[in-house]
Design a protein around this motif. Structure first.
Motif, short mmCIF file in Angstrom:
data_model
loop_
_atom_site.label_atom_id
_atom_site.label_comp_id
_atom_site.label_asym_id
_atom_site.label_seq_id
_atom_site.Cartn_x
_atom_site.Cartn_y
_atom_site.Cartn_z
N ASP A 442 2.74 28.46 15.93
CA ASP A 442 2.66 27.28 16.79
C ASP A 442 2.19 26.06 16.02
N GLY A 443 1.51 26.28 14.89
CA GLY A 443 1.00 25.16 14.11
C GLY A 443 0.82 25.50 12.65
N VAL A 444 0.92 24.48 11.80
CA VAL A 444 0.70 24.63 10.36
C VAL A 444 -0.22 23.51 9.91
N PHE A 445 -1.30 23.87 9.23
CA PHE A 445 -2.25 22.89 8.69
C PHE A 445 -2.11 22.84 7.17
N VAL A 446 -1.78 21.67 6.66
CA VAL A 446 -1.53 21.48 5.23
C VAL A 446 -2.82 21.07 4.54
N GLN A 447 -3.24 21.85 3.55
CA GLN A 447 -4.51 21.60 2.84
C GLN A 447 -4.31 21.88 1.34
N ILE A 448 -3.50 21.05 0.69
CA ILE A 448 -3.15 21.33 -0.71
C ILE A 448 -3.57 20.20 -1.64
N GLY A 449 -4.62 19.51 -1.28
CA GLY A 449 -5.14 18.51 -2.20
C GLY A 449 -4.68 17.11 -1.90
N LEU A 450 -4.89 16.23 -2.87
CA LEU A 450 -4.70 14.79 -2.69
C LEU A 450 -3.73 14.20 -3.71
N VAL A 451 -3.15 13.07 -3.36
CA VAL A 451 -2.28 12.32 -4.27
C VAL A 451 -2.79 10.88 -4.32
N PRO A 452 -2.94 10.29 -5.52
CA PRO A 452 -3.52 8.95 -5.62
C PRO A 452 -2.63 7.86 -5.00
N ASN A 453 -3.26 6.85 -4.42
CA ASN A 453 -2.53 5.73 -3.81
C ASN A 453 -2.25 4.66 -4.86
N THR A 454 -1.32 4.96 -5.75
CA THR A 454 -1.09 4.06 -6.89
C THR A 454 0.38 3.70 -7.09
N GLU A 455 1.25 4.07 -6.15
CA GLU A 455 2.67 3.80 -6.34
C GLU A 455 2.96 2.32 -6.59
N TRP A 456 2.19 1.46 -5.97
CA TRP A 456 2.43 0.02 -6.07
C TRP A 456 2.03 -0.55 -7.43
N LEU A 457 1.40 0.28 -8.27
CA LEU A 457 0.97 -0.19 -9.59
C LEU A 457 1.89 0.26 -10.72
N LYS A 458 2.90 1.04 -10.41
CA LYS A 458 3.80 1.57 -11.44
C LYS A 458 4.46 0.43 -12.22
N GLY A 459 4.51 0.60 -13.53
CA GLY A 459 5.15 -0.38 -14.39
C GLY A 459 4.26 -1.55 -14.76
N VAL A 460 3.06 -1.63 -14.17
CA VAL A 460 2.13 -2.72 -14.48
C VAL A 460 0.86 -2.18 -15.12
N VAL A 461 0.27 -1.17 -14.49
CA VAL A 461 -0.93 -0.53 -14.99
C VAL A 461 -0.56 0.87 -15.48
N GLU A 462 -1.10 1.29 -16.62
CA GLU A 462 -0.78 2.62 -17.15
C GLU A 462 -1.27 3.71 -16.20
N LEU A 463 -0.35 4.63 -15.87
CA LEU A 463 -0.67 5.75 -14.99
C LEU A 463 -0.45 7.06 -15.72
N SER A 464 -1.19 8.08 -15.35
CA SER A 464 -1.00 9.42 -15.92
C SER A 464 0.23 10.06 -15.29
N LYS A 465 0.61 11.24 -15.79
CA LYS A 465 1.77 11.94 -15.23
C LYS A 465 1.53 12.35 -13.77
N HIS A 466 0.27 12.36 -13.35
CA HIS A 466 -0.06 12.70 -11.96
C HIS A 466 -0.20 11.45 -11.09
N GLY A 467 0.07 10.26 -11.67
CA GLY A 467 -0.01 9.03 -10.91
C GLY A 467 -1.40 8.43 -10.87
N GLU A 468 -2.34 8.97 -11.63
CA GLU A 468 -3.69 8.43 -11.65
C GLU A 468 -3.78 7.25 -12.61
N ILE A 469 -4.64 6.29 -12.30
CA ILE A 469 -4.84 5.12 -13.16
C ILE A 469 -5.62 5.56 -14.40
N VAL A 470 -5.07 5.30 -15.57
CA VAL A 470 -5.73 5.67 -16.82
C VAL A 470 -6.85 4.67 -17.11
N VAL A 471 -8.08 5.16 -17.27
CA VAL A 471 -9.23 4.29 -17.54
C VAL A 471 -9.99 4.81 -18.75
#
Length: 520
Positions: A442-471
């Motif tokens: 009757d229901g499925v609960f998805v609990q498989i971690g997080l994804v960074p909110n960085t799509e809008w920075l692609k091509g401007v700020v360096e991102l890792s292969k996982h989409g994280e901002i490289v600092v």
């Protein structure tokens, strides 16, 4: 109905009531009606300005309406609003009783100026920590504008109605009988959705602002800490946040933030915003970054273009956009989202009482969700892609001790199935044998971690292969004058306390950067 401590607390609040109002109860023979009547009698006994009537004729029973004497308010609760909704009840009583709300005057004026007749119904559960924001927002709107009607409905108390409307996630908002929204919404978000001119006004206000010394984008623990540390340096600081508190708002219990023995996410998020505002930071809520334009020359201004069309400029920027729940990305997930597919077991679990559900994910979040759900539902199936559960040993041991839980490891989810209206099962492949299997649910609960909110920075700020901002060690990104902190970055271990420290570090780094610019 109320214990001595709650009675004392409520009585002190009700001393602030300045205008008489009525509580009109609509009751039946159910035990819940007796419980509600006891609660309302306790409340009425605490103030001579409250009149309790028990001759209500509302269709939903038990329920009660609140109305200021001499007015035409349309606010009612088809619920016994305790648990997470006790604060909502207290605020509703105060507002109806004439106590002014702690809301910006311009927001109140927007509510009063809404042109139209709006009939809201909001389904909530008493264990949902996302629901109070919506309940309080719609209650306030009904108090402020007589053309707005709001009914707060406890889904657990009106299960037949929930099933008939196929409400499978809370909070769920209906406007004039049609679905209006689902999930946490602030009063500003609701008003903006009703008033189409709001976005344009907000964009113009943003673009007209003077350039900041430090602009923080994101209002979670990292962003809040960055704003406080920057403001303490005496420099012009702003923070633009889509939702202040970020993922913290979706966290039920926080027990590992040093010096705070125990708290909950929404309370912690409120504390973050209050701390930031105490330093005079320009807080801009409901704002989402859309693109970043680097400074044209050393010491120049960085521009952040916002999703509503406005833009902000600053000498330095700190990106703290956090992360969001990761999707399974299989057929059926989006189709049945909020129709059986859920992401918050604490919020939506009560809607599946006595039913069969699955949890996808064998980390701490997934195992904790399965344990919590096992106390509510008929059966829980936990699906884990890997060869073993990844949660802490104490959690795994607890899960395995529960009689109504099944665990499938090496299981690759391939589809979330349904009948076109709601979810009815999950298909997976047994990675050990290659066999395809299906579970009716009757229901499925998805609990498989997080994804960074960085799509809008692609091509401007360096991102890792996982989409994280490289600092680097100081939080500096690949763009001069642009720093980043928290869960959106490559910093390991996504924890509240680490994000807060990371935010403080990025603010100190930004200040150091400013001090070294020739223009200063």
């Amino acid at each position: 109905m109320l214990d001595a401590a709650l009675k004392s607390q409520l009585k002190s609040y009700l001393e602030r009531v300045t205008q008489p109002f009525e509580i009109i109860a609509s009751l039946d023979q159910r035990e819940a009606s007796s419980e509600l009547l006891g609660l309302l009698q306790d409340i009425a006994a605490m103030s001579d300005k409250i009149i309790l009537k028990t001759d209500g004729q509302a269709e939903r029973r038990p329920s009660f309406a609140l109305n200021r004497v001499g007015s035409d308010m349309k606010l009612s609760f088809a619920a016994i609003p305790l648990g997470h909704e006790f604060t909502s009840l207290v605020l509703a009583l105060l507002w109806v009783g004439g106590h002014p709300p702690k809301v910006e005057p311009e927001v109140l004026e927007q509510i009063r100026s809404l042109d139209g007749d709006y009939s809201f119904e909001v389904y909530m559960s008493l264990s949902c920590h996302n629901c109070p924001d919506v309940v309080q927002a719609l209650s306030l709107m009904a108090v402020q504008n007589p053309r707005i009607q709001t009914v707060i409905i406890d889904g657990g108390l009106f299960q037949d109605e929930v099933n008939a409307r196929e409400v499978m996630a809370v909070p769920s908002i209906y406007l004039n009988g049609q679905v209006f929204g689902s999930g946490r919404m602030t009063v500003e978000e609701i008003v903006a959705k009703l008033d189409s001119s709001t976005a344009g006004k907000d964009a113009a206000k943003l673009s007209a602002k003077e350039a900041f010394d430090v602009l923080v984008v994101g209002g979670g623990p990292a962003g809040a800490a960055a704003a406080v540390y920057a403001a303490r340096k005496g420099i012009r600081t702003g923070i633009a946040a889509e939702r202040f508190g970020g993922q913290v708002n979706d966290t039920l219990a926080i027990e590992n933030y040093i010096s705070v023995l125990e708290t909950d996410g929404p309370k912690f998020a409120m504390g973050l915003e209050a701390h930031v505002k105490a330093y005079g930071v320009d807080v801009m809520n409901l704002q989402r970054g859309d693109s970043l334009v680097p400074a044209a020359e050393p010491g120049g201004l960085v521009e952040i273009k916002m999703a509503n069309g406005g833009s902000l400029k600053s000498k330095t920027v700190i990106l703290s956009t956090g992360a969001r729940w990761r999707n399974v990305n299989v057929p059926g997930e989006q189709q049945y989202k909020n129709k059986g597919v859920a992401y918050c077991p604490h919020c939506d679990g009560p809607l599946f009482k006595g039913k069969r559900v699955a949890v996808i994910g064998g980390g701490n979040s997934g195992v904790e969700a399965a344990i919590d759900l096992a106390g509510l539902v008929a059966h829980v199936t936990l699906i884990e892609y890997g060869e073993a559960l990844r949660a802490d040993a104490v959690l795994v041991s607890k899960l395995k001790s529960l009689p109504n839980v099944s665990i499938h490891t090496q299981a690759q989810t391939t589809e979330l199935t349904g009948d076109g209206h709601k979810l009815n099962g999950l298909s997976y492949t047994d990675r050990a044998t290659g066999e395809a299997r299906h579970i009716e649910l009757d229901g499925v609960f998805v609990q498989i971690g997080l994804v960074p909110n960085t799509e809008w920075l692609k091509g401007v700020v360096e991102l890792s292969k996982h989409g994280e901002i490289v600092v680097d060690a100081k939080g500096q990104t690949s763009v001069p004058g642009v720093f980043a902190a928290g869960d959106a970055t490559t910093v390991p271990y996504k924890q509240i306390i680490i994000a807060a420290g990371d935010g403080a570090k990025s603010a100190l780094s930004a200040f150091d950067y400013l001090m070294r610019q020739p223009a200063l």
